[in-house]
Write a protein that holds these residues in place. Structure first.
Motif, PDB file in Angstrom:
ATOM      1  N   MET A   1      -3.705   9.765   2.534  1.00 18.78           N
ATOM      2  CA  MET A   1      -3.445   9.463   3.939  1.00 18.78           C
ATOM      3  C   MET A   1      -3.104   7.992   4.086  1.00 18.78           C
ATOM      4  SD  MET A   1      -6.171  11.697   6.015  1.00 18.78           S
ATOM      5  CE  MET A   1      -7.263  12.662   5.032  1.00 18.78           C
ATOM      6  N   ASP A   2      -1.923   7.744   4.618  1.00 22.57           N
ATOM      7  CA  ASP A   2      -1.407   6.379   4.726  1.00 22.57           C
ATOM      8  C   ASP A   2      -1.615   5.843   6.137  1.00 22.57           C
ATOM      9  OD1 ASP A   2      -0.145   4.005   4.312  1.00 22.57           O
ATOM     10  OD2 ASP A   2       1.848   4.854   3.970  1.00 22.57           O
ATOM     11  N   GLU A   3      -2.648   5.056   6.326  1.00 20.96           N
ATOM     12  CA  GLU A   3      -2.983   4.476   7.643  1.00 20.96           C
ATOM     13  C   GLU A   3      -2.786   5.489   8.772  1.00 20.96           C
ATOM     14  OE1 GLU A   3      -2.118   0.389   8.339  1.00 20.96           O
ATOM     15  OE2 GLU A   3      -1.006   0.213   6.457  1.00 20.96           O
ATOM     16  N   PRO A   4      -3.451   6.658   8.656  1.00 17.18           N
ATOM     17  CA  PRO A   4      -3.153   7.717   9.618  1.00 17.18           C
ATOM     18  C   PRO A   4      -3.591   7.396  11.041  1.00 17.18           C
ATOM     19  CG  PRO A   4      -5.042   8.325   8.281  1.00 17.18           C
ATOM     20  CD  PRO A   4      -4.482   7.074   7.690  1.00 17.18           C
TER      21      PRO A   4
ATOM     22  N   LYS B   1       0.817  -1.213   0.000  1.00 16.51           N
ATOM     23  CA  LYS B   1       0.000   0.000   0.000  1.00 16.51           C
ATOM     24  C   LYS B   1       0.857   1.273   0.000  1.00 16.51           C
ATOM     25  CE  LYS B   1      -2.224  -1.185   3.791  1.00 16.51           C
ATOM     26  NZ  LYS B   1      -1.463  -2.418   4.083  1.00 16.51           N
ATOM     27  N   THR B   2       1.854   1.287   0.882  1.00 16.38           N
ATOM     28  CA  THR B   2       2.698   2.489   0.977  1.00 16.38           C
ATOM     29  C   THR B   2       3.498   2.691  -0.303  1.00 16.38           C
ATOM     30  OG1 THR B   2       2.794   2.359   3.380  1.00 16.38           O
ATOM     31  CG2 THR B   2       4.566   3.583   2.307  1.00 16.38           C
ATOM     32  N   VAL B   3       3.996   1.607  -0.854  1.00 18.43           N
ATOM     33  CA  VAL B   3       4.731   1.701  -2.122  1.00 18.43           C
ATOM     34  C   VAL B   3       3.810   2.287  -3.200  1.00 18.43           C
ATOM     35  CG1 VAL B   3       5.868   0.368  -3.950  1.00 18.43           C
ATOM     36  CG2 VAL B   3       6.324  -0.181  -1.548  1.00 18.43           C
TER      37      VAL B   3
ATOM     38  N   PHE C   1       1.571  11.003   6.364  1.00 12.41           N
ATOM     39  CA  PHE C   1       2.342   9.757   6.410  1.00 12.41           C
ATOM     40  C   PHE C   1       1.939   8.891   7.596  1.00 12.41           C
ATOM     41  CE2 PHE C   1       5.015  12.735   4.048  1.00 12.41           C
ATOM     42  CZ  PHE C   1       5.347  11.959   2.950  1.00 12.41           C
ATOM     43  N   GLN C   2       2.253   7.599   7.424  1.00 10.63           N
ATOM     44  CA  GLN C   2       2.004   6.600   8.465  1.00 10.63           C
ATOM     45  C   GLN C   2       2.789   6.998   9.735  1.00 10.63           C
ATOM     46  OE1 GLN C   2       2.927   2.917   6.603  1.00 10.63           O
ATOM     47  NE2 GLN C   2       1.713   1.688   8.023  1.00 10.63           N
ATOM     48  N   LYS C   3       4.057   7.296   9.541  1.00 11.05           N
ATOM     49  CA  LYS C   3       4.870   7.816  10.650  1.00 11.05           C
ATOM     50  C   LYS C   3       4.966   9.317  10.436  1.00 11.05           C
ATOM     51  CE  LYS C   3       7.455   3.656  11.584  1.00 11.05           C
ATOM     52  NZ  LYS C   3       7.372   2.876  10.327  1.00 11.05           N
TER      53      LYS C   3
HETATM   54 MG   LIG Z   1       2.283   1.010   4.772  1.00 14.24          MG
END
Ligand SMILES: [Mg+2]
Ligand SMILES: Nc1ncnc2c1ncn2[C@@H]1O[C@H](COP(=O)(O)OP(=O)(O)O)[C@@H](O)[C@H]1O
Length: 255
Positions: A164-167, A52-54, A88-90
């Motif tokens: 939004m990546d798994e916020p 997903k992030t990629v 970002f996730q982080k």
């Molecule tokens: Mg990810």
């Protein structure tokens, strides 16, 4: 019906991604295609480490693709798309900068004058419900509040599409529910296109106009769901539970 008449903001066309090392290679994404409609709340749902992030990084132009194209407003984009913003996730808030300074950072890099920067940053700090915390430091904030700072920071850069990546992945259940409502409220107010990634079926069903369901690695599009349930959605209504069960039956997710 209404959704089908919405214009396409983005087209993700046949995206594949293979990472090559010295002696091996690894395919993370295989032939993924879908549209992002102007103004919609699109959810990408897939298991952990499925790519997903990629995929998001490719859509934002932060990562090279192996194959395929990303079309934005009808034109193929290569490199960073300045109209796409990321939460970002982080989160990576700057620990020695205040909430206001963190939210202003992107505008500062772009050379936006100080007075304008302040005004825009304050508007988004208010919008995410952090009025009064402008001069606080990240360590003084709860997890949910930090996430709000990340959302304000992304909006302050005036993106046309917000990714939004798994916020909410790190938040406790109660905070997560309230942030889900907050993000819908902000989306309804701002009317900007949102692409929201999660590995949580319930969250996907609660938020999305549509859900792109990805398979386990390599990520492929398994199914696309149109969600007709009006908002605010009731997570224990029959139609919600039925949708959840239908998606659940179609996934490899352990939820
Ligand atoms: Mg990810
Ligand atoms: N730069 C890289 N080199 C090699 N493999 C990578 C790289 N970045 C990500 N991957 C691999 O791609 C897969 C998908 O990662 P990611 O997109 O972060 O998953 P997630 O769906 O959890 O966001 C993982 O197996 C990860 O190890």
């Amino acid at each position: 019906m209404e959704q089908q008449q919405m214009t396409k903001k983005m087209e993700v066309k046949g995206i594949s991604k293979t990472f090559y090392n010295k002696n091996s290679y690894f395919t993370a994404i295989e032939n993924v295609s879908f549209d992002v409609k102007d103004g919609e709340f699109l959810v990408i749902l897939g298991p952990g480490r499925c790519g997903k992030t990629v995929l998001l990084n490719i859509i934002a132009g932060l990562e090279e693709k192996t194959e395929g194209a990303v079309i934005y407003n009808g034109k193929e984009i290569s490199g960073v798309n300045p109209e796409v913003g990321m939460v970002f996730q982080k989160l990576a808030l700057m620990p020695f900068k205040t909430v206001l300074q963190n939210v202003e950072l992107g505008m500062k890099f772009r050379g936006v004058p100080k007075a304008e920067r302040h005004e825009v940053a304050r508007r988004y700090i208010d919008l995410v419900g952090l009025k009064g915390f402008e001069n606080s430091y990240p360590t003084q904030l709860s997890g949910g509040m930090k996430q709000r700072v990340g959302i304000a920071r992304a909006y302050a850069n005036d993106p046309k599409v917000l990714i939004m990546d798994e916020p909410f992945g790190q938040l406790d259940a109660q905070t997560r529910y309230s942030m889900q409502n907050e993000i819908l409220r902000i989306w309804e107010q701002e009317k900007r296109t949102v692409v929201f990634v999660t590995n949580n079926i319930e969250e996907a069903c609660y938020l999305g106009d549509r859900i792109i369901l990805l398979s386990d690695c390599p990520a492929k599009v398994k199914e696309i769901y149109n969600i007709e349930i009006p908002r605010p959605r009731n997570m224990v209504s029959k139609e919600f539970m039925d949708l959840r069960a239908k998606i659940s039956d179609n996934t490899d997710l352990a939820i």
